[in-house]
Design a protein around this motif. Structure first.
Motif, PDB file in Angstrom:
ATOM      1  N   THR A 176       0.825  -1.210   0.000  1.00 27.34           N
ATOM      2  CA  THR A 176       0.000   0.000   0.000  1.00 27.34           C
ATOM      3  C   THR A 176       0.859   1.260   0.000  1.00 27.34           C
ATOM      4  O   THR A 176       0.530   2.241  -0.658  1.00 27.34           O
ATOM      5  N   ASN A 177       1.950   1.247   0.710  1.00 31.77           N
ATOM      6  CA  ASN A 177       2.783   2.439   0.880  1.00 31.77           C
ATOM      7  C   ASN A 177       4.007   2.495  -0.023  1.00 31.77           C
ATOM      8  O   ASN A 177       4.695   3.513  -0.052  1.00 31.77           O
ATOM      9  N   LYS A 178       4.294   1.438  -0.753  1.00 34.75           N
ATOM     10  CA  LYS A 178       5.526   1.352  -1.532  1.00 34.75           C
ATOM     11  C   LYS A 178       5.635   2.464  -2.579  1.00 34.75           C
ATOM     12  O   LYS A 178       6.657   3.152  -2.654  1.00 34.75           O
ATOM     13  N   ARG A 179       4.617   2.652  -3.365  1.00 38.76           N
ATOM     14  CA  ARG A 179       4.657   3.652  -4.436  1.00 38.76           C
ATOM     15  C   ARG A 179       4.865   5.063  -3.865  1.00 38.76           C
ATOM     16  O   ARG A 179       5.664   5.840  -4.375  1.00 38.76           O
ATOM     17  N   ARG A 180       4.138   5.393  -2.813  1.00 34.80           N
ATOM     18  CA  ARG A 180       4.270   6.706  -2.189  1.00 34.80           C
ATOM     19  C   ARG A 180       5.675   6.894  -1.615  1.00 34.80           C
ATOM     20  O   ARG A 180       6.269   7.969  -1.710  1.00 34.80           O
ATOM     21  N   THR A 181       6.225   5.847  -1.030  1.00 37.51           N
ATOM     22  CA  THR A 181       7.568   5.920  -0.466  1.00 37.51           C
ATOM     23  C   THR A 181       8.607   6.187  -1.547  1.00 37.51           C
ATOM     24  O   THR A 181       9.487   7.032  -1.379  1.00 37.51           O
ATOM     25  N   VAL A 182       8.499   5.497  -2.663  1.00 34.37           N
ATOM     26  CA  VAL A 182       9.445   5.706  -3.759  1.00 34.37           C
ATOM     27  C   VAL A 182       9.341   7.138  -4.287  1.00 34.37           C
ATOM     28  O   VAL A 182      10.360   7.789  -4.548  1.00 34.37           O
ATOM     29  N   ARG A 183       8.123   7.645  -4.405  1.00 40.47           N
ATOM     30  CA  ARG A 183       7.942   9.035  -4.859  1.00 40.47           C
ATOM     31  C   ARG A 183       8.567  10.015  -3.866  1.00 40.47           C
ATOM     32  O   ARG A 183       9.204  10.990  -4.261  1.00 40.47           O
ATOM     33  N   ARG A 184       8.374   9.766  -2.585  1.00 40.83           N
ATOM     34  CA  ARG A 184       8.920  10.667  -1.562  1.00 40.83           C
ATOM     35  C   ARG A 184      10.451  10.676  -1.583  1.00 40.83           C
ATOM     36  O   ARG A 184      11.075  11.721  -1.408  1.00 40.83           O
ATOM     37  N   LEU A 185      11.052   9.520  -1.804  1.00 40.26           N
ATOM     38  CA  LEU A 185      12.511   9.468  -1.866  1.00 40.26           C
ATOM     39  C   LEU A 185      13.028  10.191  -3.106  1.00 40.26           C
ATOM     40  O   LEU A 185      14.048  10.880  -3.050  1.00 40.26           O
ATOM     41  N   GLY A 186      12.335  10.034  -4.216  1.00 40.65           N
ATOM     42  CA  GLY A 186      12.707  10.764  -5.427  1.00 40.65           C
ATOM     43  C   GLY A 186      12.600  12.261  -5.224  1.00 40.65           C
ATOM     44  O   GLY A 186      13.464  13.033  -5.664  1.00 40.65           O
ATOM     45  N   LYS A 187      11.557  12.684  -4.541  1.00 42.65           N
ATOM     46  CA  LYS A 187      11.378  14.110  -4.249  1.00 42.65           C
ATOM     47  C   LYS A 187      12.494  14.615  -3.333  1.00 42.65           C
ATOM     48  O   LYS A 187      12.994  15.736  -3.499  1.00 42.65           O
ATOM     49  N   ALA A 188      12.908  13.797  -2.375  1.00 36.81           N
ATOM     50  CA  ALA A 188      13.997  14.198  -1.483  1.00 36.81           C
ATOM     51  C   ALA A 188      15.289  14.410  -2.268  1.00 36.81           C
ATOM     52  O   ALA A 188      16.032  15.356  -1.998  1.00 36.81           O
ATOM     53  N   VAL A 189      15.540  13.565  -3.253  1.00 37.49           N
ATOM     54  CA  VAL A 189      16.734  13.728  -4.092  1.00 37.49           C
ATOM     55  C   VAL A 189      16.639  15.020  -4.895  1.00 37.49           C
ATOM     56  O   VAL A 189      17.596  15.795  -4.970  1.00 37.49           O
ATOM     57  N   ARG A 190      15.471  15.276  -5.486  1.00 35.79           N
ATOM     58  CA  ARG A 190      15.288  16.510  -6.259  1.00 35.79           C
ATOM     59  C   ARG A 190      15.421  17.741  -5.367  1.00 35.79           C
ATOM     60  O   ARG A 190      16.049  18.730  -5.747  1.00 35.79           O
ATOM     61  N   ASP A 191      14.833  17.683  -4.178  1.00 38.69           N
ATOM     62  CA  ASP A 191      14.931  18.814  -3.248  1.00 38.69           C
ATOM     63  C   ASP A 191      16.381  19.065  -2.833  1.00 38.69           C
ATOM     64  O   ASP A 191      16.792  20.223  -2.689  1.00 38.69           O
ATOM     65  N   ALA A 192      17.144  17.997  -2.651  1.00 36.42           N
ATOM     66  CA  ALA A 192      18.552  18.157  -2.290  1.00 36.42           C
ATOM     67  C   ALA A 192      19.310  18.844  -3.419  1.00 36.42           C
ATOM     68  O   ALA A 192      20.129  19.748  -3.168  1.00 36.42           O
TER      69      ALA A 192
END
Length: 146
Positions: free
Chosen positions: A123-139
């Motif tokens: 249930t949470n896998k897709r959202r987690t992957v998106r959040r990690l990608g966003k963290a990389v972009r934000d960095a």
């Protein structure tokens, strides 16, 4: 041939990127793990204990996450690994008291399955992957802005 201006400045920013990215990614990984573990705990059944018909929350209490390897005797739902152990997060359930975590998740011949573990992860896998990608972009944006 075109001369690149501010090459030293660009190189300094690129060297900063791994440090900033690591901090932001670790924070997002911890936040995602907290959400997944919270959902697992809400879905985990509270079984009737064999002693005096008391209800036992041992399974629910054994669910957690840690940086690095999971505690011995636990079932691992997911491990996001990297080359270093400080960037590896592991979500687990079960311990010496709640040794039956697998049986509850998958069922046995005598007991139907009561999934709580992989359901929460999927249930949470897709959202987690998106959040990690966003963290990389934000960095990357944070380093570029400095």
């Amino acid at each position: 041939m075109t001369k690149i201006t501010n090459l030293d400045r660009l190189n300094r920013k690129l060297k900063q990127l791994p440090i900033v990215a690591r901090e932001l990614i670790r924070a997002e990984m911890a936040k995602a793990a907290d959400e997944i573990v919270g959902m697992m705990k809400r879905l985990a059944p509270v079984l009737v204990a064999p002693v005096k018909d008391r209800r036992s929350g041992a399974l629910r209490d054994s669910i957690g996450w840690t940086w690095g390897a999971a505690p011995k005797g636990s079932v691992v739902v997911a491990a996001v690994a990297s080359k270093s152990d400080d960037m590896r997060i592991t979500i687990y359930a079960g311990n010496a008291e709640a040794y039956y975590a697998r049986w509850v998740e998958f069922g046995t011949q005598m007991m139907r399955a009561q999934p709580y573990f992989y359901v929460s992860w999927r249930t949470n896998k897709r959202r987690t992957v998106r959040r990690l990608g966003k963290a990389v972009r934000d960095a990357a944006k944070k380093v570029a802005a400095s």
